[in-house]
Design a protein around this motif. Structure first.
Motif, PDB file in Angstrom:
ATOM      1  N   LYS A 135       0.839  -1.192   0.000  1.00  0.00           N
ATOM      2  CA  LYS A 135       0.000   0.000   0.000  1.00  0.00           C
ATOM      3  C   LYS A 135       0.882   1.253   0.000  1.00  0.00           C
ATOM      4  O   LYS A 135       1.975   1.257   0.567  1.00  0.00           O
ATOM      5  CB  LYS A 135      -0.897  -0.012   1.249  1.00  0.00           C
TER       6      LYS A 135
ATOM      7  N   GLY B  69      -0.673  -2.734  -4.757  1.00  0.00           N
ATOM      8  CA  GLY B  69      -1.882  -3.147  -4.046  1.00  0.00           C
ATOM      9  C   GLY B  69      -1.572  -3.712  -2.673  1.00  0.00           C
ATOM     10  O   GLY B  69      -0.422  -3.702  -2.214  1.00  0.00           O
ATOM     11  N   TYR B  70      -2.604  -4.227  -2.036  1.00  0.00           N
ATOM     12  CA  TYR B  70      -2.470  -4.776  -0.689  1.00  0.00           C
ATOM     13  C   TYR B  70      -3.695  -5.640  -0.392  1.00  0.00           C
ATOM     14  O   TYR B  70      -4.704  -5.592  -1.116  1.00  0.00           O
ATOM     15  CB  TYR B  70      -2.359  -3.648   0.343  1.00  0.00           C
ATOM     16  N   ARG B  71      -3.622  -6.423   0.660  1.00  0.00           N
ATOM     17  CA  ARG B  71      -4.763  -7.207   1.133  1.00  0.00           C
ATOM     18  C   ARG B  71      -5.284  -6.603   2.437  1.00  0.00           C
ATOM     19  O   ARG B  71      -4.488  -6.243   3.312  1.00  0.00           O
ATOM     20  CB  ARG B  71      -4.379  -8.672   1.332  1.00  0.00           C
ATOM     21  N   ASP B  72      -6.605  -6.500   2.534  1.00  0.00           N
ATOM     22  CA  ASP B  72      -7.193  -5.925   3.738  1.00  0.00           C
ATOM     23  C   ASP B  72      -7.356  -7.001   4.819  1.00  0.00           C
ATOM     24  O   ASP B  72      -6.898  -8.146   4.659  1.00  0.00           O
ATOM     25  CB  ASP B  72      -8.522  -5.237   3.424  1.00  0.00           C
TER      26      ASP B  72
ATOM     27  N   ASP C 102      -9.002  -9.584   1.182  1.00  0.00           N
ATOM     28  CA  ASP C 102      -9.407  -9.162  -0.155  1.00  0.00           C
ATOM     29  C   ASP C 102      -8.296  -8.320  -0.787  1.00  0.00           C
ATOM     30  O   ASP C 102      -7.707  -7.459  -0.116  1.00  0.00           O
ATOM     31  CB  ASP C 102     -10.695  -8.334  -0.105  1.00  0.00           C
TER      32      ASP C 102
ATOM     33  N   HIS D 272      -6.748  -5.445  -3.006  1.00  0.00           N
ATOM     34  CA  HIS D 272      -7.046  -4.113  -3.544  1.00  0.00           C
ATOM     35  C   HIS D 272      -5.876  -3.676  -4.427  1.00  0.00           C
ATOM     36  O   HIS D 272      -4.724  -4.031  -4.160  1.00  0.00           O
ATOM     37  CB  HIS D 272      -7.241  -3.102  -2.415  1.00  0.00           C
ATOM     38  N   HIS D 273      -6.165  -2.878  -5.461  1.00  0.00           N
ATOM     39  CA  HIS D 273      -5.091  -2.433  -6.340  1.00  0.00           C
ATOM     40  C   HIS D 273      -5.258  -0.954  -6.684  1.00  0.00           C
ATOM     41  O   HIS D 273      -6.359  -0.404  -6.618  1.00  0.00           O
ATOM     42  CB  HIS D 273      -5.050  -3.263  -7.626  1.00  0.00           C
ATOM     43  N   GLU D 274      -4.134  -0.323  -7.036  1.00  0.00           N
ATOM     44  CA  GLU D 274      -4.100   1.067  -7.499  1.00  0.00           C
ATOM     45  C   GLU D 274      -3.289   1.121  -8.784  1.00  0.00           C
ATOM     46  O   GLU D 274      -2.271   0.421  -8.911  1.00  0.00           O
ATOM     47  CB  GLU D 274      -3.428   1.971  -6.467  1.00  0.00           C
TER      48      GLU D 274
ATOM     49  N   GLN E 296      -9.185   1.975 -13.257  1.00  0.00           N
ATOM     50  CA  GLN E 296      -9.405   0.859 -12.352  1.00  0.00           C
ATOM     51  C   GLN E 296      -8.876  -0.461 -12.916  1.00  0.00           C
ATOM     52  O   GLN E 296      -8.742  -1.442 -12.200  1.00  0.00           O
ATOM     53  CB  GLN E 296     -10.898   0.716 -12.044  1.00  0.00           C
TER      54      GLN E 296
END
Length: 327
Positions: free
Chosen positions: A81, A138-141, A145, A147-149, A172
């Motif tokens: 992140k 990205g990262y995992r919450d 899950d 997530h990506h940027e 996206q």
């Protein structure tokens, strides 16, 4: 003990490469070849860590628009992140330090910064002048899950951004690279514009970098090359710049064009002089001015000792290559 955050870069790579595969786009991974010109440029340019060459984007493509123009696309993945892009105080991709030296820490750590670094390798060593640099992280919450940027930047030498890059928009996914969306995307990047103040700021940054490079070059040549006076060093820089500019009908001189031959008329100095003559002629300078430039540069470029190979390389070629690489 606090558990160290684990990189999700493999997941980001699988996600994005899966999109490219779904779009039917032929892409190459870091160790695969794209084309000779681009591969050599990435290998020649200094690496993200400051070493010699070996740049390997995580994914790369060469896409064609409806007009037949080709655009290199360079993609860098990260897995943490807040590792998408690092900007400086002026909102510019922060790939330079306050001393205008490469900021390898940022280039290494941030996805967009790395992609823009690769794009500059293409600008530096190829005929491509419009490049798309993409960073994805990205990262995992807490629920695992993913997530990506995505950061999409247009890097060009002919639109005023001088290799620093311009953000294209918010995305996206990578569907703008799909064949039926790509022309629309290209029209968007062609419509990008900078304000006069932004262009002036970029020019100032670039001029500072050039001044630093010129001082360093002069000192390096002074220390390491014998028999070159102050005027000789100036003339060699000027000759190299003119010979590598290129124009319509005149191909820029490349390092590999210099063979360190001792054959009469084919020494490295002769080759450079011929290229400069072609360039000046195409630019339609008054003949008197052309003659003056050639006469001035010839005194330095055509010296016998400077064109005599040592270990297979003349002093002229050695200095020419250093100027090209540093400046």
């Amino acid at each position: 003990m606090v558990k160290k955050e684990q990189s999700v870069e493999p997941d980001i790579a699988n996600l994005c490469n899966g999109w490219l595969k779904e779009y039917g786009r032929k892409y190459k991974l870091e160790h695969e070849n794209l084309n000779t010109e681009i591969d050599q440029a990435l290998n020649e340019y200094y690496s993200k860590s400051g070493g010699n060459g070996g740049n390997r984007p995580d994914a790369k493509l060469l896409l064609e628009d409806k007009y037949g123009d080709f655009y290199p696309v360079l993609i860098e993945y990260k897995g943490y992140k807040d590792k998408l892009v690092k900007l400086d105080n002026d909102g510019i991709v922060a790939n330079k330090t306050e001393k205008n030296e490469p900021n390898f820490k940022n280039i290494n750590a941030f996805a967009v910064n790395g992609a823009v670094h690769y794009a500059n390798a293409i600008l530096h060593y190829t005929t491509y002048t419009q490049i798309i640099a993409i960073g994805v992280t990205g990262y995992r919450d807490a629920f695992d899950d993913l997530h990506h940027e995505i950061g999409v930047y247009y890097v060009s030498s002919d639109k005023g951004n001088l290799g620093y890059g311009q953000k294209v928009g918010e995305y996206q996914d990578l569907s703008f690279l799909k064949e039926d969306h790509f022309d629309e995307f290209i029209e968007k990047i062609k419509s990008l514009s900078l304000s006069p103040a932004e262009i002036e700021k970029l020019k100032e940054k670039r001029e500072n970098e050039i001044n630093i490079s010129l001082i360093k070059l002069n000192n390096d040549i002074y220390r390491n090359e014998t028999g070159l006076g102050e005027n000789d060093r100036v003339y060699l820089v000027a000759a190299t710049i003119i010979a590598t500019l290129g124009t319509d009908g005149v191909k820029p001189l490349e390092k590999d064009d210099l063979k360190s031959s001792t054959e009469d008329g084919y020494t490295d100095g002769d080759v450079i002089i011929r290229k400069i003559k072609s360039f000046l002629s195409k630019k339609r300078l008054p003949q008197q001015k052309q003659d003056l430039i050639i006469r001035t540069l010839s005194n330095t470029l055509l010296g016998e000792n400077r064109n005599k190979p040592t270990d297979g390389e003349s002093q002229i070629k050695r200095v020419f290559c250093k100027i090209v690489d540093d400046l």
